[in-house]
Design an enzyme around this catalytic site. Sequence first.
Site, PDB file in Angstrom:
ATOM      1  N   PHE A  85       0.815  -1.225   0.000  1.00  0.00           N
ATOM      2  CA  PHE A  85       0.000   0.000   0.000  1.00  0.00           C
ATOM      3  C   PHE A  85       0.845   1.270   0.000  1.00  0.00           C
ATOM      4  O   PHE A  85       0.348   2.341   0.321  1.00  0.00           O
ATOM      5  CB  PHE A  85      -0.963   0.006   1.189  1.00  0.00           C
ATOM      6  CG  PHE A  85      -1.682  -1.305   1.402  1.00  0.00           C
ATOM      7  CD1 PHE A  85      -2.546  -1.778   0.429  1.00  0.00           C
ATOM      8  CD2 PHE A  85      -1.486  -2.061   2.542  1.00  0.00           C
ATOM      9  CE1 PHE A  85      -3.208  -2.998   0.608  1.00  0.00           C
ATOM     10  CE2 PHE A  85      -2.140  -3.275   2.726  1.00  0.00           C
ATOM     11  CZ  PHE A  85      -3.009  -3.743   1.757  1.00  0.00           C
ATOM     12  N   GLU A 144      -5.280   1.193  -7.068  1.00  0.00           N
ATOM     13  CA  GLU A 144      -5.591   2.332  -6.210  1.00  0.00           C
ATOM     14  C   GLU A 144      -6.969   2.936  -6.469  1.00  0.00           C
ATOM     15  O   GLU A 144      -7.602   3.468  -5.555  1.00  0.00           O
ATOM     16  CB  GLU A 144      -4.502   3.406  -6.374  1.00  0.00           C
ATOM     17  CG  GLU A 144      -3.168   2.752  -6.660  1.00  0.00           C
ATOM     18  CD  GLU A 144      -1.922   3.461  -6.203  1.00  0.00           C
ATOM     19  OE1 GLU A 144      -1.905   4.088  -5.148  1.00  0.00           O
ATOM     20  OE2 GLU A 144      -0.924   3.356  -6.940  1.00  0.00           O
ATOM     21  N   LYS A 150     -11.491 -11.919 -11.565  1.00  0.00           N
ATOM     22  CA  LYS A 150     -11.652 -12.253 -10.152  1.00  0.00           C
ATOM     23  C   LYS A 150     -10.671 -11.480  -9.261  1.00  0.00           C
ATOM     24  O   LYS A 150     -11.076 -10.852  -8.273  1.00  0.00           O
ATOM     25  CB  LYS A 150     -11.431 -13.758  -9.976  1.00  0.00           C
ATOM     26  CG  LYS A 150     -11.774 -14.277  -8.612  1.00  0.00           C
ATOM     27  CD  LYS A 150     -11.698 -15.800  -8.609  1.00  0.00           C
ATOM     28  CE  LYS A 150     -12.255 -16.360  -7.314  1.00  0.00           C
ATOM     29  NZ  LYS A 150     -12.317 -17.835  -7.381  1.00  0.00           N
TER      30      LYS A 150
HETATM   31 MO1  MOS Z   1       1.239   2.673  -4.125  1.00  0.00          MO
HETATM   32  S1  MOS Z   1       0.668   4.048  -2.679  1.00  0.00           S
HETATM   33  O1  MOS Z   1       2.036   3.617  -5.309  1.00  0.00           O
HETATM   34  O2  MOS Z   1       2.324   1.668  -3.365  1.00  0.00           O
END
Ligand code: MOS
Length: 742
Positions: free
Chosen positions: A239, A707, A635
């Site tokens: 993340f 994202e 999926k």
């Molecule tokens: Mo993502 S926030 O570009 O790892």
Amino acid sequence: MSGLVGKPVNRIDGKLKVTGGARYAAEFPLLNLAHAVFITSPIASGRITDIDIKVAEESPGVLAVLTHLNMPKLAQEPKFGFGAIFTGQSFSPMQGAEIYYSGQQVAMVIADTLERATHAAKLVQFTYTVEQPVTIKDIDKAYEPETMWGGMFPARMVKGDVGQGIAQADVQINATYTIAGNHHNPMEPSATIAAWSGDKLTLYDATQGVFSTQSTVANLLGIPVENVRVISTFVGGGFGCKGPVMSHTWLTAIASREVGRPVKLVLTREQMYTSVGYREEQSMEMTLAATSKGKLTAIKHIKTSATSPFEDWAEPSTGVVSNIYSCDNVEASYRLVKANVMTPTFTRAPGEVPGMFAIESAMDELAYKLGIDPIELRLRNHADLEPRSGKPYSSKSLKECYARGAKLIGWRNRNPQPASMKQGRYLIGYGMASSSFPTHRPFTAQSARATLLSDGRVVVQCGAVDIGTGAYTILAQVAADVLGLSPEQIQVEIGDTTLPNVTFAGGSMGAGAWSSAVHTAAIALRNKLVTMAITNPQSPLYQAKPEDIAVENGRLFHTQDPSQGETYTAVLCHLEQPSVEVVASWKPDMGAGQKYAMHAFGAQFAKVQVDPDFGTVRVLKCVGVFAAGRILNAKTARSQLIGGIVWGIGQALLENTHMDYNYGRYTNANLAEYLIPVNADIPDIEIDFIPEEDPHINVLGVKGIGEIGMVGAGAAIANAIFHATGKRMRDLPITPEKVMLA
Ligand code: MOS
């Protein structure tokens, strides 16, 4: 394509994961492994004046106690920015006596067991001089930087004349939107095992990018890049916090060299809050000006947040604010306070998430003020060309996303009047928001190797990293599709710097870049096999034309007479070769990037229920419709987007890193008091895709979906709460007391 790409194929690594066979960074069983733990600073600002390590050093099993007094100095300074050194901040702990933030690493204790290291760490005595820390509350210290992130992007963008745009307007929205600090909290904490063999270093590291970790650590330590190998076969979520290299990685490498043994370091959950970046607490002042028909005439956005003492950084929220709607007059800028915190970092959809919360909340306010349907208002400001550059889009299906999403959530059933819809004693509301994320493409060649083995299986290799997204599976699908094999016949090997070079797992860029490399390599292997067959007198395909050859079920055959053909295994046997291997590269067409603006788009909807007496909010349904180019696996893509929306629900309603501003310390650096959604908080989430064929962005037209699922989710929920209650919630997370007091 035979149709395997896009299919909802189960994760090929699923069995390994559920049986514990998937090996994460901290799980490599090295011989003679020692264990390191950090001691961190309890103060946020000041200086170490004395350290007593004597008792700790003599504690059983202790191999070393490293502090800034005996930790070797780095060969170069860390640097936050894309380059040969790519660290989370331009500062390394344990190189000096100054304390810049609470939780700063001040010592590393290495022992033969984790328990002995942990015990000994409690025996080290630190003496500090303490100063009053600077925090975001010291708003009088705010300044506007000249550039952001060492000049990587401008701190202010201006188009047209906002003053004039406001003068032309019939209505205005002036509001400030704030979001709490958020932490990534992947299930797998950051971890490193460092092992030296002579002057060669191997790192088993929880990283989103093996090559950036390799070059960063090599440069910081002043050793040749080729002397560092980084292995990251499975990562339990990143993340953004495992994107830039963080200090524990290089400090563990140095510690291992110091004690002459492999060393393992795993950050504790508490240390994850002050060691690997975060999404900064921020406030965004928005002005929207529009005609009575709802056409935007001015957008103004000023974001204020805290950065570290080391660099001018804020997540770039003005990017999306200035680029999502057509408007002639735009001004967007940042204000920063240099505070006693570590540098914030990329956090899922960095910039887009807060920026979209601000502008989509303000657009919702404008819609109600003008009495225009929120979707209609967005259509009236739809950007046919990219607002910032004036370029056409390589593809854009945002209008289709709105239409499909409205249908799936049942927007027609919504009574536009706020606080008008009830179910029993609960207030019901519907909200929506746009979503978008730029399609980033790598600057460097993306390479992959494909090797046919004598049993007919193909090994596909590149230095990608699967951070839980399904990278293993999509790469198997892409190769299998080209080579006429099943995904089970493809062995995907990634997460190692000994493999061909590709970019890191960040910026929603991995799937597009890696699939392009693997597709290119698979085509090259297929072409090579065709050539081998048609030039071999023993082959039934001898002297056939390459364009007449097709592949299916691991067999080459003549399209005019499918009975004429041979299996891949036979091709190898005829030539008495055990295997055949190709390495091939792909590079994005930079010309297309000059010509077209590239973004994924989506429309996000939420239906909420609010208890009017207790202020509690339950999300009843979320809908996300996305247009993100080709979807490689229906999926795993759906899974990714659901994950993004769950993050959006967390940010909208729960997640909040609390700071005690007097001490500059987080007070809830754990998973008990930092609230994240649990299964019971998550409603039915419906994901749909608008199919797009985009020939400009990369080989398969993949825009990426890591994202975008989060981008509009928070705004859609806040807008739904307004519709349910008539109360405009401008401060995330929207907790029950805020709803009650509003
Ligand atoms: Mo993502 S926030 O570009 O790892």
